[in-house]
Motif scaffolding. Sequence first.
Motif, mmCIF file in Angstrom:
data_model
loop_
_atom_site.group_PDB
_atom_site.id
_atom_site.type_symbol
_atom_site.label_atom_id
_atom_site.label_comp_id
_atom_site.label_asym_id
_atom_site.label_seq_id
_atom_site.Cartn_x
_atom_site.Cartn_y
_atom_site.Cartn_z
ATOM 1 N N THR A 194 0.832 -1.209 0.000
ATOM 2 C CA THR A 194 0.000 0.000 0.000
ATOM 3 C C THR A 194 0.862 1.252 0.000
ATOM 4 O O THR A 194 0.585 2.201 -0.730
ATOM 5 N N VAL A 195 1.914 1.268 0.809
ATOM 6 C CA VAL A 195 2.814 2.424 0.849
ATOM 7 C C VAL A 195 3.519 2.589 -0.493
ATOM 8 O O VAL A 195 3.704 3.712 -0.979
ATOM 9 N N THR A 196 3.887 1.501 -1.113
ATOM 10 C CA THR A 196 4.583 1.568 -2.399
ATOM 11 C C THR A 196 3.675 2.090 -3.510
ATOM 12 O O THR A 196 4.094 2.882 -4.345
ATOM 13 N N TRP A 231 8.819 5.572 -12.035
ATOM 14 C CA TRP A 231 9.929 6.090 -11.246
ATOM 15 C C TRP A 231 9.535 6.196 -9.772
ATOM 16 O O TRP A 231 10.295 5.788 -8.891
ATOM 17 N N ILE A 232 8.346 6.733 -9.496
ATOM 18 C CA ILE A 232 7.889 6.891 -8.104
ATOM 19 C C ILE A 232 7.750 5.536 -7.423
ATOM 20 O O ILE A 232 8.308 5.305 -6.349
ATOM 21 N N THR A 233 7.001 4.637 -8.038
ATOM 22 C CA THR A 233 6.779 3.335 -7.394
ATOM 23 C C THR A 233 8.065 2.507 -7.362
ATOM 24 O O THR A 233 8.310 1.798 -6.393
ATOM 25 N N GLY A 234 8.869 2.612 -8.391
ATOM 26 C CA GLY A 234 10.143 1.885 -8.397
ATOM 27 C C GLY A 234 11.077 2.375 -7.304
ATOM 28 O O GLY A 234 11.709 1.578 -6.608
ATOM 29 N N THR A 235 11.166 3.683 -7.134
ATOM 30 C CA THR A 235 11.997 4.249 -6.081
ATOM 31 C C THR A 235 11.508 3.817 -4.703
ATOM 32 O O THR A 235 12.302 3.406 -3.847
ATOM 33 N N LEU A 236 10.199 3.902 -4.493
ATOM 34 C CA LEU A 236 9.650 3.468 -3.209
ATOM 35 C C LEU A 236 9.908 1.984 -2.956
ATOM 36 O O LEU A 236 10.257 1.586 -1.843
ATOM 37 N N ALA A 237 9.752 1.170 -3.986
ATOM 38 C CA ALA A 237 9.985 -0.270 -3.829
ATOM 39 C C ALA A 237 11.451 -0.561 -3.561
ATOM 40 O O ALA A 237 11.780 -1.390 -2.703
ATOM 41 N N VAL A 238 12.344 0.126 -4.269
ATOM 42 C CA VAL A 238 13.776 -0.096 -4.091
ATOM 43 C C VAL A 238 14.235 0.368 -2.710
ATOM 44 O O VAL A 238 15.132 -0.229 -2.112
ATOM 45 N N LEU A 239 13.619 1.415 -2.178
ATOM 46 C CA LEU A 239 13.978 1.879 -0.834
ATOM 47 C C LEU A 239 13.332 1.039 0.262
ATOM 48 O O LEU A 239 13.958 0.726 1.275
ATOM 49 N N LEU A 240 12.078 0.690 0.066
ATOM 50 C CA LEU A 240 11.323 0.010 1.107
ATOM 51 C C LEU A 240 11.711 -1.462 1.261
ATOM 52 O O LEU A 240 11.789 -1.962 2.393
ATOM 53 N N THR A 241 11.990 -2.151 0.172
ATOM 54 C CA THR A 241 12.308 -3.585 0.248
ATOM 55 C C THR A 241 13.583 -3.852 1.052
ATOM 56 O O THR A 241 13.555 -4.665 1.982
ATOM 57 N N PRO A 242 14.706 -3.181 0.764
ATOM 58 C CA PRO A 242 15.891 -3.418 1.607
ATOM 59 C C PRO A 242 15.697 -2.947 3.054
ATOM 60 O O PRO A 242 16.189 -3.581 3.988
ATOM 61 N N LEU A 243 14.969 -1.857 3.226
ATOM 62 C CA LEU A 243 14.697 -1.379 4.580
ATOM 63 C C LEU A 243 13.943 -2.437 5.392
ATOM 64 O O LEU A 243 14.301 -2.733 6.541
#
Length: 162
Positions: free
Chosen positions: A53-55, A88-100
Amino acid sequence: MSKLIKGTLVLMAAALITKVLGFVHRIILADMAGAEGVGLYMMTFPALMLAITVTQLGLPIAISKYVSEAAANRNEQEIRKILSVSLWITGTLAVLLTPLLFFAAPFISTTLLNDERTLIPFIAVLPIIPIAAFSAVVRGYFMGRQLIQREDWAFLKSFKKN
């Protein structure tokens, strides 16, 4: 047969296939993981849904609206821009959120979920986040493209001008 009825039948068939695949998936999961494994998976599922949902940030609906407006104006360059910014928005959020979430997984499993055994299922479902983010953008794009094909779009467009 009208486009509305065809579209409705296609959506009904897609929903049926999705439900059947989900049913088969749950049977296989229950058989392979057992009751305890399914319980652990279900404990991690709300955290996964929160991350998805956040992504997505409600982007599929916005993408659909803007893509359909741009398609109505026959502005393909605007559609490409909407698609690239959304990816770009969803990809950036996914790339930041998944490792976090990966590095926070021990804390989440022991403190928030109160069960150390949820660590492996939680880490196992993390790759779904970027896939869900990408599919949300694509779903919004195709929903916007479908909206322009409706027979009543011309009426809505003329109504907007008045």
